[in-house]
Design a protein around this motif. Structure first.
Motif, PDB file in Angstrom:
ATOM      1  N   GLU A   6       0.638  -1.530  -0.593  1.00  0.00           N
ATOM      2  CA  GLU A   6      -0.172  -0.188  -0.272  1.00  0.00           C
ATOM      3  C   GLU A   6       0.532   1.486   0.261  1.00  0.00           C
ATOM      4  N   GLU A   7       1.686   1.305   0.732  1.00  0.00           N
ATOM      5  CA  GLU A   7       2.537   2.355   1.042  1.00  0.00           C
ATOM      6  C   GLU A   7       3.557   2.608  -0.553  1.00  0.00           C
ATOM      7  N   ILE A   8       3.988   1.689  -0.966  1.00  0.00           N
ATOM      8  CA  ILE A   8       5.338   1.472  -2.651  1.00  0.00           C
ATOM      9  C   ILE A   8       4.132   2.402  -3.542  1.00  0.00           C
ATOM     10  N   LEU A   9       2.572   1.547  -3.619  1.00  0.00           N
ATOM     11  CA  LEU A   9       1.986   2.214  -4.859  1.00  0.00           C
ATOM     12  C   LEU A   9       0.887   3.908  -4.177  1.00  0.00           C
ATOM     13  N   ALA A  10       1.026   3.923  -2.945  1.00  0.00           N
ATOM     14  CA  ALA A  10      -0.080   5.329  -2.348  1.00  0.00           C
ATOM     15  C   ALA A  10      -1.162   5.177  -3.231  1.00  0.00           C
ATOM     16  N   THR A  11      -1.860   3.692  -3.121  1.00  0.00           N
ATOM     17  CA  THR A  11      -3.248   4.188  -3.616  1.00  0.00           C
ATOM     18  C   THR A  11      -4.074   3.296  -2.743  1.00  0.00           C
ATOM     19  N   LYS A  12      -5.360   2.914  -3.471  1.00  0.00           N
ATOM     20  CA  LYS A  12      -6.506   2.403  -1.983  1.00  0.00           C
ATOM     21  C   LYS A  12      -6.773   1.392  -2.532  1.00  0.00           C
ATOM     22  N   LEU A  13      -6.538   0.427  -1.268  1.00  0.00           N
ATOM     23  CA  LEU A  13      -6.554  -0.559  -1.429  1.00  0.00           C
ATOM     24  C   LEU A  13      -8.294  -0.444  -1.983  1.00  0.00           C
ATOM     25  N   LEU A  14      -8.480  -1.928  -2.243  1.00  0.00           N
ATOM     26  CA  LEU A  14     -10.133  -2.003  -2.903  1.00  0.00           C
ATOM     27  C   LEU A  14      -9.824  -3.788  -1.784  1.00  0.00           C
ATOM     28  N   GLY A  15      -9.222  -4.881  -1.651  1.00  0.00           N
ATOM     29  CA  GLY A  15      -9.162  -5.892  -0.691  1.00  0.00           C
ATOM     30  C   GLY A  15      -7.614  -6.829  -1.337  1.00  0.00           C
ATOM     31  N   VAL A  16      -7.815  -7.714   0.032  1.00  0.00           N
ATOM     32  CA  VAL A  16      -6.559  -8.243  -0.431  1.00  0.00           C
ATOM     33  C   VAL A  16      -7.939 -10.494  -0.321  1.00  0.00           C
ATOM     34  N   ILE A  17      -7.100 -10.802  -1.458  1.00  0.00           N
ATOM     35  CA  ILE A  17      -7.563 -11.648  -1.285  1.00  0.00           C
ATOM     36  C   ILE A  17      -6.051 -12.844  -1.120  1.00  0.00           C
ATOM     37  N   PRO A  18      -6.557 -13.485   0.273  1.00  0.00           N
ATOM     38  CA  PRO A  18      -5.217 -14.691   0.698  1.00  0.00           C
ATOM     39  C   PRO A  18      -5.045 -15.339  -0.223  1.00  0.00           C
ATOM     40  N   GLU A  19      -3.804 -16.386  -0.207  1.00  0.00           N
ATOM     41  CA  GLU A  19      -3.842 -17.630  -1.160  1.00  0.00           C
ATOM     42  C   GLU A  19      -4.792 -18.705  -0.771  1.00  0.00           C
ATOM     43  N   CYS A  20      -4.823 -19.713  -1.383  1.00  0.00           N
ATOM     44  CA  CYS A  20      -5.927 -20.187  -1.380  1.00  0.00           C
ATOM     45  C   CYS A  20      -5.679 -21.315  -2.258  1.00  0.00           C
TER      46      CYS A  20
END
Lengths: 254, 258
Positions: free
Chosen positions: B186-200
């Protein structure tokens, strides 16, 4: 012969030239009257306020805010007036088709009507304090930097290149793989992870300021430091970089 | 990286929530979307046929069998990316809008070449998919730059709305420092987080079965995609699956109690 002055981007395919799109800040001289005697007096007064700012400044002559008939305007006299005051008329904007023909004959370009990309309607006339030679502690620059300041409030992404013929202020981060260049100072109110080159025309008094120093390269007037040197000097701290006797110093802010 | 998996799940999610949605495969020459959506055998005409005027849009659109609001416009396997033209793509998007589609999802190919450029050129909003590793994050940064400088919105002096989706996230490995953490990305891309998809493992299974993983409401990835779609629609949903699970008996009992 290929110039090797600044760390360069990829080589051009044709040897003799390279075509590139560029965005450069230009001063728009938006006319509000066709009466050149009134304009001449007022413009001269403004130019004498801060002569360095206007010296050899390219200007676009805007006709869109004219209330009178724009055809009443004498383009040749207007051009001569600008040149007397040290401005370089480059193009007209929003003129009639006759005026465009006339502009072409005078060697000026004709820009279409409408809002330019990212154009601000704010007057860009600088306050007299804008003069660079106010600081008594700094020696006079070999090539005094004149030009406008550009403020960017979005992140500069990997692969992007920004050049400003003046000061550059970035209110966000500069990503690794991005390159920012300015003839004047560079301020980054975020993390500086890419390459920053200030004083591009040889101004050794230019500085680079950043909130978090994680840069790939910092250069001032051709003197540069790269990754390994930068990592060992105030990494991820708020720093400024400046030049002393041809050597680049990274110092913490505050 | 998860672009097609994400396109299939987000388009299905939007359709499941009652929005008429179309999903277009821009990966000309390497079609994947129709496989993941299990419509491979129903492809008659494709995106390139429509652009070249060899079929109508209605003939080429494939109706999804699981939800009534979803239509798929497959890519051509026999052409290359150059078959896509700005005018052609614009015409198809306009026609889709006229047909009453509320959302048009453009599944971009990898890289920054013509196909990806065509997919992003007309975007109003963009979901940028990144894996929690340095090279993937760097690529996403580059794409965000292209998005905000080369898209039509950028040409008009506007901004494309950015969303960051992190896929294949493994909280345990991130905690050990083997993977970038959500905060780092998030910090590197400086943009809004829509979601985090876990490895599954359900993601792979779902794609092999031709069912977008969002239908697997039991799986973490399915739930995470569901949350992402809700956020895309403007709902405030808290992020989950960001921290490693505690496997102790006590914490398990405690969690069940809650």
């Amino acid at each position: 012969m290929r110039s090797t002055s600044a760390p360069n981007t990829s080589a051009a395919r044709p040897e003799s030239f390279q075509l590139k799109g560029g965005l450069f800040p230009m001063t728009l001289l938006e006319l509000k009257t066709v009466d050149l005697s009134v304009l001449a007096a007022e413009l001269r007064a403004r130019v004498t306020e801060s002569p360095a700012f206007f010296q050899h400044t390219p200007v676009v002559l805007g006709f869109e805010q004219l209330k009178e008939d724009p055809d009443a305007l004498n383009l040749i006299q207007l051009r001569d007036l600008c040149q007397q005051l040290g401005l370089i008329p480059t193009a007209i904007k929003g003129g009639s088709s006759e005026q465009e023909q006339q502009a072409y004959a005078l060697g000026l370009a004709a820009l279409p009507k409408g809002k330019a990309k990212g154009a601000t309607t704010v007057e860009t006339a600088p306050p007299p304090t804008r003069e660079r030679r106010t600081s008594a502690t700094q020696p006079e620059a070999a090539t005094p930097t004149t030009g406008t300041t550009q403020v960017i409030d979005t992140p500069i992404r990997s692969g992007q290149q920004i050049y400003v013929p003046g000061d550059l202020i970035i209110l966000s981060s500069v990503s690794a793989g991005a390159e920012i260049l300015a003839d004047g100072n560079i301020h980054v109110y975020g993390a500086l992870r890419g390459r920053a080159l200030a004083g591009l025309q040889g101004d050794e008094t230019a500085r680079v300021f950043c909130q978090s120093q994680e840069a790939e390269l910092i250069a001032i007037a051709g003197h540069y430091l790269v990754d390994e040197d930068l990592r060992s000097q105030h990494w991820k701290a708020a720093t400024q970089a400046y030049c002393v006797g041809g050597k680049l110093i990274i110092a913490p802010l505050s | 990286m998860g672009k097609t998996t994400t396109s299939s799940s987000i388009s299905s999610g939007l359709a499941l929530r009652g929005h008429k949605t179309a999903v277009i495969d821009f990966d000309i020459g390497l079609r994947n979307l129709d496989l993941i959506m299990n419509v491979e055998r129903r492809v008659v005409y494709d995106f390139v046929n429509v652009i070249n005027g060899e079929s109508t849009l209605k003939q080429a659109l494939i109706k999804d069998k699981r939800t009534e609001n979803l239509f798929i416009l497959p890519a051509s396997q026999t052409r290359d990316k150059d078959a896509l033209t700005v005018e052609g793509v614009e015409r198809v998007l306009k026609e889709l809008a006229e047909l009453g589609f509320e959302y048009i999802i453009c599944d971009s190919p990898a890289g920054i070449e013509h196909g990806a450029f065509m997919a992003l050129y007309f975007a109003d909003e963009a979901v940028v998919v990144a894996n929690p590793e340095v090279s993937s994050v760097r690529d996403s940064d580059r794409i965000l730059g292209i998005l905000q400088s080369k898209s039509r919105k950028a040409e008009l002096g506007e901004r494309v709305i950015e969303h960051l989706l992190i896929t294949r996230y493994n909280p345990e490995r991130a905690a050990k420092g083997e993977m970038l953490g959500v905060k780092d990305v998030e910090e590197i891309l400086a943009t809004k987080l829509l979601g985090v998809i876990p490895e599954c493992e359900t993601v792979l299974k779902a794609s092999n079965q031709g069912t977008p993983v969002i239908y697997d409401a039991e799986s973490k990835a399915g739930k995470a995609y569901g949350d992402a779609v809700d956020r895309l629609l403007g709902k405030e949903v808290e992020h989950r699956f960001l921290d490693p699970e505690h496997r102790g008996l006590f914490s398990r009992l405690f969690r069940r109690g809650v």
